[in-house]
Design an enzyme around this catalytic site. Structure first.
Site, PDB file in Angstrom:
ATOM      1  N   ASP A 336      22.239 -26.039  81.021  1.00 19.22           N
ATOM      2  CA  ASP A 336      22.883 -24.812  81.470  1.00 19.22           C
ATOM      3  C   ASP A 336      24.409 -24.978  81.397  1.00 19.22           C
ATOM      4  O   ASP A 336      24.935 -26.056  81.686  1.00 19.22           O
ATOM      5  CB  ASP A 336      22.441 -24.527  82.908  1.00 19.22           C
ATOM      6  CG  ASP A 336      22.910 -23.190  83.427  1.00 19.22           C
ATOM      7  OD1 ASP A 336      22.615 -22.165  82.789  1.00 19.22           O
ATOM      8  OD2 ASP A 336      23.566 -23.171  84.487  1.00 19.22           O
ATOM      9  N   GLU A 365      23.587 -24.720  76.168  1.00 22.82           N
ATOM     10  CA  GLU A 365      23.892 -23.298  76.272  1.00 22.82           C
ATOM     11  C   GLU A 365      25.359 -23.083  75.910  1.00 22.82           C
ATOM     12  O   GLU A 365      26.262 -23.448  76.663  1.00 22.82           O
ATOM     13  CB  GLU A 365      23.637 -22.765  77.679  1.00 22.82           C
ATOM     14  CG  GLU A 365      23.966 -21.277  77.794  1.00 22.82           C
ATOM     15  CD  GLU A 365      24.096 -20.773  79.222  1.00 22.82           C
ATOM     16  OE1 GLU A 365      24.111 -19.543  79.409  1.00 22.82           O
ATOM     17  OE2 GLU A 365      24.192 -21.603  80.152  1.00 22.82           O
TER      18      GLU A 365
END
Length: 633
Positions: A336, A365
């Site tokens: 993330d 990400e």
């Protein structure tokens, strides 16, 4: 000088001008060839190369090496040596009577190829699951669980979107989706063609999205137990599926055993005690109530990724978070907000993954071109080797949406050829390609409603459903977009429910529960066909891409692996378009959105056919055994 004139002299995407193509491994000697017209009267020039971490600019003379028709050939060789990073280069030509010409600036990505990067991820279809909303085996009792959560009794209710008395939407409403429910649905996912399961966070957390981790060492009890997770991984592996977990390591939860902002956990957290073992993990402005948080959201305290004890906890030891859950059955991690993690932190995760599971993979990400991303004034090393093995390909999502909503095959090719040129091959083919995620509105709503939701408040968005006309438009465009997604290099990733026509604007309306029993069977059959195709056709799994056409609504390319070739043709415009190909005939399409397929006529002048591609259509053929000329177009 305009773009066409510059390409006539130098085109970085053609091996006539630069070899090897695209990004190069460290140690490569790169050959450059400029091809100006003889009549332009150039007499020499120089290659200027700026290695990003060096002050000086390398200057290499362009040496005349002969004529090719009416073009002079000027060549130069750049030895990148042991460098890893970006090189920005340009050319300056000089001519008679003091004439000078400067070409544009180009990027050369130089990566470390000393490690063999696993290639399984990019080959098959991935499926993203938001665990609380996928499938539940019963209505759970939240008593005693962290966060003061409550549970919707009806699976069909909308998520809570109205603020509480403090003006906050706290995301404490749960539906109770669990790991056992996912286990139940593995046959469905297998039929869909899924090869990788990507789970949004599954660790204990106060919020339903679980991005504010409360305990990295414990599966959220509403989802199940560690044994449930292990069993799910075993069964997924038995069915030929791998599992990727969401690693949220940039921040934890305010409600967590580490920060313990509400005192739920018995052990003092950083918020309770200056002497807490976790206090150095966080960045306090004024202890205990002023601290750095992710994007200023108080419930997500940011961690100090440079803290030695935090690093040891996440990836340093054999019992670290990263390694422990790989041993439990996971096959990799999606990081993330990867561009908010220091490069050496990601490198540490990468090393831990490979040490525990050599075939394990790390996906980052990143929302932009990950080869040249600058975050917090630092050029990131995401895909230079030893960091991320692939990235979330949001540039592809943007390009597909632009293509189907504002038809321009030229724009799609330009955007995607920039990515292909800038990315090392392992990163290009290991990209996580998605049309929708938990961070975007539902793709059917995006394509069907388009601008209808602009300026509308959350109350309107909560209750809006596509009209029959919007739904028909959305489904037609989604079929084209998804066919393009499954035909493109990288892993086609489907956000749970997109394959059955789920609607919804942004969070939380894009996180409704899966409509079991109310699926759009037409869309489901289409995605099953695409999934089966991706699993079966080798060129779609790992083949090279070569564009044949890109103009207006027309987009065509081939995917080739060894002696097998697949032809992919799309028309996102309303009018029929023609594509000429040096093929004698076409077999039946592997998939097509148009019941009548495409019309064809034979060329009288040479072996070839013309395809008449209907508006709003997509078609994929296996042309491996079709007689054809040397060039398809």
């Amino acid at each position: 000088m305009n773009r066409a004139d510059a390409h006539a002299i130098y085109n970085s995407r053609s091996t006539k001008y630069k070899t090897p193509y695209g990004a190069v491994p460290s140690g490569t000697r790169v050959q450059f060839t400029l091809r100006p017209q003889r009549a332009e009267g150039f007499s020499g020039g120089v290659l200027l190369a700026q290695f990003e971490d060096r002050e000086e600019t390398v200057q290499i003379p362009l040496v005349w090496s002969g004529l090719e028709g009416s073009q002079d050939l000027y060549r130069a060789e750049l030895d990148v040596g042991g460098y890893v990073g970006l090189i920005f280069y340009t050319f300056r030509l000089r001519g008679f009577w003091g004439r000078k010409l400067s070409l544009g600036t180009y990027q050369l990505t130089v990566y470390d190829d000393t490690e063999q990067v696993p290639d399984w991820f990019g080959q098959g279809m991935s499926y993203q699951i938001f665990p609380d909303r996928f499938c539940r085996t019963g209505v759970p009792d939240p008593a005693g669980m962290v966060g003061g959560r409550w549970v919707h009794q009806s699976w069909e209710e909308d998520p809570e979107y109205r603020p509480d008395e403090h003006g906050e939407v706290r995301n404490r409403d749960f539906f109770g989706g669990d790991l056992q429910g996912i286990l139940w649905k593995l046959p469905y996912l297998e039929r869909l063609g899924v090869e990788t399961l990507y789970f949004c966070p599954i660790f204990e957390a106060a919020e339903n999205h679980r991005y504010g981790t409360a305990d990295y060492g414990r599966i959220d009890p509403m989802l199940g137990t560690e044994e449930d997770f292990r069993k799910l991984c075993r069964e997924a592996h038995r069915r030929g599926m791998r599992v990727i977990l969401d690693g949220v390591f940039n921040h934890t939860g305010f409600v967590s055993k580490y920060f313990n902002g509400d005192g739920f956990y018995p052990e003092p957290g950083a918020h309770q005690s200056w002497d807490s073992p976790y206090r150095s993990w966080f960045q306090f402005i004024q202890w205990p109530d002023q601290y750095e948080s992710w994007w200023g959201i108080y419930s997500l305290p940011a961690v100090n990724e440079g803290d030695p004890s935090y690093r040891e906890f996440i990836f340093g030891g054999e019992d670290s978070v990263v390694r422990r859950w790989l041993r439990a059955g996971a096959d990799g991690w999606r990081l993330d907000v990867a561009d908010e993690l220091p490069d050496d932190f990601i490198a540490g995760i990468h090393q831990a993954v490979r040490a525990e599971k050599p075939e394990g993979i790390v996906i980052g990400e990143v929302w932009e071109d990950g080869s040249n991303k600058i975050a917090y004034d630092v050029r990131r090393k995401h895909i230079l080797g030893g960091h991320c093995d692939g990235l979330m390909n949001y540039p592809l999502r943007s390009a597909i949406l632009d293509y189907v909503c504002r038809p321009s095959g030229e724009h799609f090719m330009e955007e995607m050829e920039t990515i292909r040129e800038n990315y090392p091959p392992f990163a290009f083919h290991n990209a996580m390609n998605a049309l929708g995620t938990h961070d975007t509105a539902r793709i059917l709503t995006v394509l069907g409603a388009q601008e209808a939701g602009v300026g509308q408040d959350r109350e309107w968005r909560a209750h809006h459903r596509l009209s029959p006309e919007e739904l028909a438009r959305g489904k037609a465009l989604l079929k084209i977009a998804s066919a393009l997604l499954f035909a493109f290099p990288g892993s086609p990733t489907v956000y749970y429910g997109d394959e059955v026509g789920m609607e919804g604007f942004e969070d939380p309306f894009n996180r409704r529960t899966f409509p079991w029993g109310g699926e759009d069977q037409e869309m489901l059959a289409w995605f099953c066909a695409l999934g089966a195709l991706r699993k079966r056709i080798k060129p779609l799994r790992r083949g090279d891409i070569r564009y044949l056409a890109g103009k207006g609504g027309l987009l065509a390319f081939t995917r080739t692996l060894d002696r097998e070739t697949v032809l992919c043709v799309f028309n996102s415009g309303p009018e029929e378009v023609r594509l000429r190909l040096s093929l004698k005939d076409l077999p039946q399409p592997l998939v097509t959105t148009h019941p009548q397929g495409v019309g064809t006529t034979c060329s009288r002048r040479r072996m070839g056919i013309s395809l008449f591609v209907p508006g709003y259509s997509a078609h994929i053929w296996d042309i491996s055994n079709c007689p054809r000329g040397e060039e398809l177009l």
